[in-house]
Design an enzyme around this catalytic site. Structure first.
Site, PDB file in Angstrom:
ATOM      1  N   SER A 190       0.863  -1.180   0.000  1.00 12.86           N
ATOM      2  CA  SER A 190       0.000   0.000   0.000  1.00 12.86           C
ATOM      3  C   SER A 190       0.896   1.226   0.000  1.00 12.86           C
ATOM      4  O   SER A 190       2.070   1.156   0.388  1.00 12.86           O
ATOM      5  CB  SER A 190      -0.849   0.013   1.269  1.00 12.86           C
ATOM      6  N   TYR A 203      -2.055  -1.338  10.643  1.00 17.74           N
ATOM      7  CA  TYR A 203      -2.195  -1.656   9.202  1.00 17.74           C
ATOM      8  C   TYR A 203      -0.969  -1.200   8.414  1.00 17.74           C
ATOM      9  O   TYR A 203      -0.380  -1.972   7.638  1.00 17.74           O
ATOM     10  CB  TYR A 203      -3.459  -0.982   8.672  1.00 17.74           C
TER      11      TYR A 203
HETATM   12  P1  NAD Z   1     -11.906  -5.569   0.249  1.00 20.19           P
HETATM   13  O1  NAD Z   1     -12.557  -5.447   1.559  1.00 20.19           O
HETATM   14  O2  NAD Z   1     -12.797  -5.594  -0.938  1.00 20.19           O
HETATM   15  O3  NAD Z   1     -10.995  -6.848   0.205  1.00 20.19           O
HETATM   16  C1  NAD Z   1     -10.312  -7.354   1.331  1.00 20.19           C
HETATM   17  C2  NAD Z   1     -10.607  -8.833   1.431  1.00 20.19           C
HETATM   18  O4  NAD Z   1      -9.769  -9.414   2.431  1.00 20.19           O
HETATM   19  C3  NAD Z   1     -12.018  -9.160   1.874  1.00 20.19           C
HETATM   20  O5  NAD Z   1     -12.896  -9.226   0.785  1.00 20.19           O
HETATM   21  C4  NAD Z   1     -11.836 -10.518   2.537  1.00 20.19           C
HETATM   22  O6  NAD Z   1     -12.211 -11.554   1.667  1.00 20.19           O
HETATM   23  C5  NAD Z   1     -10.349 -10.627   2.788  1.00 20.19           C
HETATM   24  N1  NAD Z   1     -10.077 -10.954   4.176  1.00 20.19           N
HETATM   25  C6  NAD Z   1      -9.947 -10.104   5.225  1.00 20.19           C
HETATM   26  N2  NAD Z   1      -9.721 -10.811   6.352  1.00 20.19           N
HETATM   27  C7  NAD Z   1      -9.701 -12.122   6.002  1.00 20.19           C
HETATM   28  C8  NAD Z   1      -9.516 -13.338   6.710  1.00 20.19           C
HETATM   29  N3  NAD Z   1      -9.280 -13.354   8.033  1.00 20.19           N
HETATM   30  N4  NAD Z   1      -9.595 -14.510   6.027  1.00 20.19           N
HETATM   31  C9  NAD Z   1      -9.837 -14.507   4.697  1.00 20.19           C
HETATM   32  N5  NAD Z   1     -10.006 -13.385   3.961  1.00 20.19           N
HETATM   33  C10 NAD Z   1      -9.934 -12.216   4.620  1.00 20.19           C
HETATM   34  O7  NAD Z   1     -10.871  -4.361   0.151  1.00 20.19           O
HETATM   35  P2  NAD Z   1      -9.662  -4.033  -0.859  1.00 20.19           P
HETATM   36  O8  NAD Z   1      -9.387  -2.609  -0.690  1.00 20.19           O
HETATM   37  O9  NAD Z   1      -9.924  -4.566  -2.203  1.00 20.19           O
HETATM   38  O10 NAD Z   1      -8.444  -4.802  -0.192  1.00 20.19           O
HETATM   39  C11 NAD Z   1      -7.564  -5.616  -0.915  1.00 20.19           C
HETATM   40  C12 NAD Z   1      -6.122  -5.320  -0.543  1.00 20.19           C
HETATM   41  O11 NAD Z   1      -5.749  -4.054  -1.068  1.00 20.19           O
HETATM   42  C13 NAD Z   1      -5.808  -5.303   0.930  1.00 20.19           C
HETATM   43  O12 NAD Z   1      -4.595  -6.000   1.174  1.00 20.19           O
HETATM   44  C14 NAD Z   1      -5.600  -3.828   1.204  1.00 20.19           C
HETATM   45  O13 NAD Z   1      -4.732  -3.620   2.275  1.00 20.19           O
HETATM   46  C15 NAD Z   1      -4.997  -3.374  -0.094  1.00 20.19           C
HETATM   47  N6  NAD Z   1      -5.057  -1.932  -0.319  1.00 20.19           N
HETATM   48  C16 NAD Z   1      -6.257  -1.323  -0.498  1.00 20.19           C
HETATM   49  C17 NAD Z   1      -6.285   0.050  -0.684  1.00 20.19           C
HETATM   50  C18 NAD Z   1      -7.578   0.764  -0.867  1.00 20.19           C
HETATM   51  O14 NAD Z   1      -7.587   1.990  -0.856  1.00 20.19           O
HETATM   52  N7  NAD Z   1      -8.696   0.062  -1.027  1.00 20.19           N
HETATM   53  C19 NAD Z   1      -5.101   0.780  -0.712  1.00 20.19           C
HETATM   54  C20 NAD Z   1      -3.896   0.136  -0.535  1.00 20.19           C
HETATM   55  C21 NAD Z   1      -3.894  -1.239  -0.342  1.00 20.19           C
END
Ligand code: NAD
Ligand code: MG
Length: 299
Positions: A190, A203
């Site tokens: 991230s 985080y």
């Molecule tokens: P999202 O909520 O759609 O996806 C996250 C997913 O993590 C969930 O759908 C869930 O299935 C899974 N998860 C969480 N805890 C879990 C567990 N204990 N067991 C199994 N699955 C689990 O959100 P997103 O933003 O698409 O997140 C995806 C990745 O992107 C993450 O690693 C997040 O840190 C990273 N990220 C997101 C952003 C943003 O702005 N959305 C920015 C930087 C990084």
């Protein structure tokens, strides 16, 4: 709106500047209940055979970035094993339908990645369900906003590390016996790895760890012909944001104030980076972090 990801439009306006209403769901949330619903590229991602015949395990594949990756991978010719939590079945069904509509196999494996034994079972079921494994994409993540360190419970701190750092470790270790030379691993960091928001202390720390883990691992695994890389997204409209990932009051400005692009990304815009790092086009790229953050400066 763009016609597909290859259209040369103005990136500032490829997707609308959104101002989401304040909304909250319990973790992990359902993206189908969000306003607006995140764009996974259902109407826009065009595959060109870049992952033909690959067998990919994708975590967090029910929603957001992981779901966009699953759809893109299937349209590029890969079979996909989807990992997600049992509460997310509704979101996962939508992605399974998209994968199958692309003519590829979808293996759905709900379960909790904080458990080492589940991570091992997940790998075994991916190998069994797809008849092999050659691409790992760790996208699942936990992010819970807490203004001060005192408000981060010991349990939250541990769960965030177990989800974001331990699970990729467990999964990679279990997968290695199945990964032939030419296989790939892509992890998800991230912008927070370099620019930690003070109210996401646990985080942001995990995201720094993921970057570091990946760069060390890349050097180790390249000796076996396996490439490890990282995607580091910037603000992207996903369920993470409406499940206390950020201060709920800031949702109406989500992404628009911090990004030079003046808007948040949609998950569809993250997927091509994962496709590139998994495809053979990136054969000389290892230990790299591809920042997909709308132009924010990173080291
Ligand atoms: P999202 O909520 O759609 O996806 C996250 C997913 O993590 C969930 O759908 C869930 O299935 C899974 N998860 C969480 N805890 C879990 C567990 N204990 N067991 C199994 N699955 C689990 O959100 P997103 O933003 O698409 O997140 C995806 C990745 O992107 C993450 O690693 C997040 O840190 C990273 N990220 C997101 C952003 C943003 O702005 N959305 C920015 C930087 C990084
Ligand atoms: Mg989800």
């Amino acid at each position: 709106m763009t016609s597909d990801q290859y259209t040369f439009d103005d990136p500032r306006h490829r997707y609308p500047v959104i101002s989401p209403e304040v909304q909250q769901q319990p973790e992990p949330g359902l993206q189908s209940a969000m306003t607006p619903v995140p764009d996974l590229g259902e109407a826009t991602y065009r595959g060109t055979g870049r992952l033909t015949g690959r067998k990919a395990l994708i975590t967090g594949a029910d929603s957001g970035i992981g779901a966009a990756v699953a759809i893109a991978f299937a349209r590029e010719g890969a079979d996909v094993t989807l990992s997600y939590l049992p509460e997310e079945e509704e979101d996962a069904r939508h992605v399974v339908e998209q994968v199958e509509a692309a003519g590829r196999k979808a293996v759905a494996v709900p379960g909790d990645l904080t458990s080492a034994s589940f991570c091992r079972e997940l790998v075994a079921r991916a190998v069994e369900g797809m008849g092999g494994l050659d691409a790992i994409v760790n996208v699942a993540g936990k992010q819970v906003w807490q203004p001060t360190i005192e408000e981060i419970s010991d349990e939250q701190f541990e769960e965030t590390f177990r989800t974001n750092v331990f699970a990729p470790f467990f999964i990679v270790k279990a997968a290695l016996p199945h990964l032939a030379p030419g296989s790939t691993i892509v992890n998800t960091a991230s912008l927070e790895a370099y620019v930690p928001a003070p109210d996401r202390l646990d985080y942001a720390t995990t995201k720094g760890a993921i970057n570091n883990f990946s760069k060390g691992l890349a050097q180790q695994l390249i000796t076996r012909g396996i490439r490890v890389n990282v995607v580091a997204p910037g603000p992207t409209w996903t369920a993470l944001q409406v499940t206390r990932g950020v201060d709920p009051e800031t949702l109406p400005e989500f992404g628009s104030s911090e990004s030079p692009m003046g808007r948040a990304a949609q998950p569809a815009e993250q997927a091509p980076a994962y496709v590139f790092l998994t495809s053979a086009e990136s054969s000389f790229v290892a230990g790299e972090t591809l920042n997909v953050n709308g132009g924010m400066v990173t080291p």
